[in-house]
Design a protein around this motif. Structure first.
Motif: not given
Length: 339
Positions: A195-212
């Motif tokens: 519901h807000a940008p992450p503190a840092a850009a995702p770096r790993t595959v686990a950093d990317l949630p499904e998100g609907d």
């Protein structure tokens, strides 16, 4: 539902079903449909071609009179790096990366990118494409926040939830609420929304949630409509009334979803052409032939044919360019880049 699509659906669906049964019925030109109706919204025909980018990714090219060629992408994951997923040693800490030259070669210069959900095998190459081409990205709020963390211009991201019917002057994109595939444990990888940008850009595959998860129905003027799914589950009530002519359907990885195939095909009105996707090993390069990942392509086809025997089933490959009715147009040349 989209009244425009509803008006046009039966004629094209009749045509595609006739082709499925082996009748010598060509794809009709823009001047008429199988039932004598005018083409979409009264505009001239737009030749369309499709290229499967593997997983649930597609490149849609439209050539319109007196206009430049236009490209729409769905889930363009081209880089295809190894996470160990298909060798039984999956590493959720695998770093994200993009092969920019490879992406440019396969994805071209899109004007719109549709993202079904935010897992790496759907989103990974989108930030680079959005920044380098200025394409508009259509996706969920989570997709929005992830792209913002990668520096994508907020004005080029369109947040949708399902139910939107977007007119791009030459083609319409209808958005449907969908659901993510579930494994044998009735769960899936990296759930959650942002519901807000992450503190840092995702770096790993686990950093990317499904998100609907979403699905997209694309209807070019004067051509059949095509539904694009990114995962093997769906919102049955949201899918009813879409009635696409062609359905790119994700193959299930488990039996967790009750009667997935018959419920899906019935909800969609039994499309005339069914194209199974997300059955390939998406960590092998696109320069190699697709390889089944063991998630049930053959079983899917058997179930689908039992439910809808009159449909035509197209198992796609990476090198073939398909026409508006998903019949092969030509083979793309072999690339110099190796396996």
């Amino acid at each position: 539902m989209n009244t425009h699509a509803r008006h046009l659906g039966p004629g094209r669906r009749t045509l595609l079903r006739g082709a499925a049964l082996g009748a010598a019925v060509p794809l009709l030109p823009a001047t008429a449909s199988a039932e004598g109706r005018a083409p979409a919204r009264g505009r001239s025909s737009a030749p369309v071609s499709y290229r499967w980018l593997g997983t649930s990714g597609w490149r849609i090219d439209l050539r319109q009179k007196k206009q430049r060629n236009r490209t729409v992408l769905v889930d363009p994951y081209v880089t295809r790096f190894d996470t160990g997923l298909f060798s039984g040693s999956f590493d959720p800490g695998t770093r994200l990366r993009t092969d920019e030259a490879l992406v440019r070669e396969h994805a071209g210069t899109p004007e719109v990118i549709c993202v079904t959900h935010t897992h790496w095998d759907h989103l990974n190459d989108v930030p680079h494409l959005a920044r380098s081409t200025g394409a508009r990205v259509i996706g969920t709020e989570t997709t929005y926040h992830v792209l913002r963390s990668f520096g994508v211009d907020a004005g080029r991201i369109s947040v949708v939830k399902g139910g939107e019917v977007l007119d791009f002057d030459g083609y319409v994109i209808e958005v449907a609420s969908s659901r993510h595939s579930r494994g044998g444990s009735y769960s899936y990888f990296a759930p959650g929304t942002l519901h807000a940008p992450p503190a840092a850009a995702p770096r790993t595959v686990a950093d990317l949630p499904e998100g609907d998860t979403l699905a997209f129905k694309v209807t070019p003027d004067g051509a059949p409509s095509a539904l694009f799914m990114g995962a093997s589950d769906f919102d049955e009530r949201s899918f009813r009334g879409l009635e696409p002519d062609i359905a790119m359907v994700a193959v299930a990885s488990s039996a967790s979803t009750h009667r997935y195939v018959p419920r899906l095909l019935d909800a969609l009105g039994r499309p005339g052409v069914v194209v199974p996707v997300h059955w390939d090993d998406f960590e092998r390069p696109l320069s190699l032939p697709p390889r089944k990942d063991g998630t049930g392509l053959d079983d899917f086809l058997a179930q689908a044919r039992a439910v809808s025997p009159d449909a035509r089933y197209v198992v796609p490959d990476y090198r073939t360019v398909y026409g508006a009715d998903l019949r092969p147009l030509r083979q793309r040349p072999e690339r110099a880049r190796g396996a």
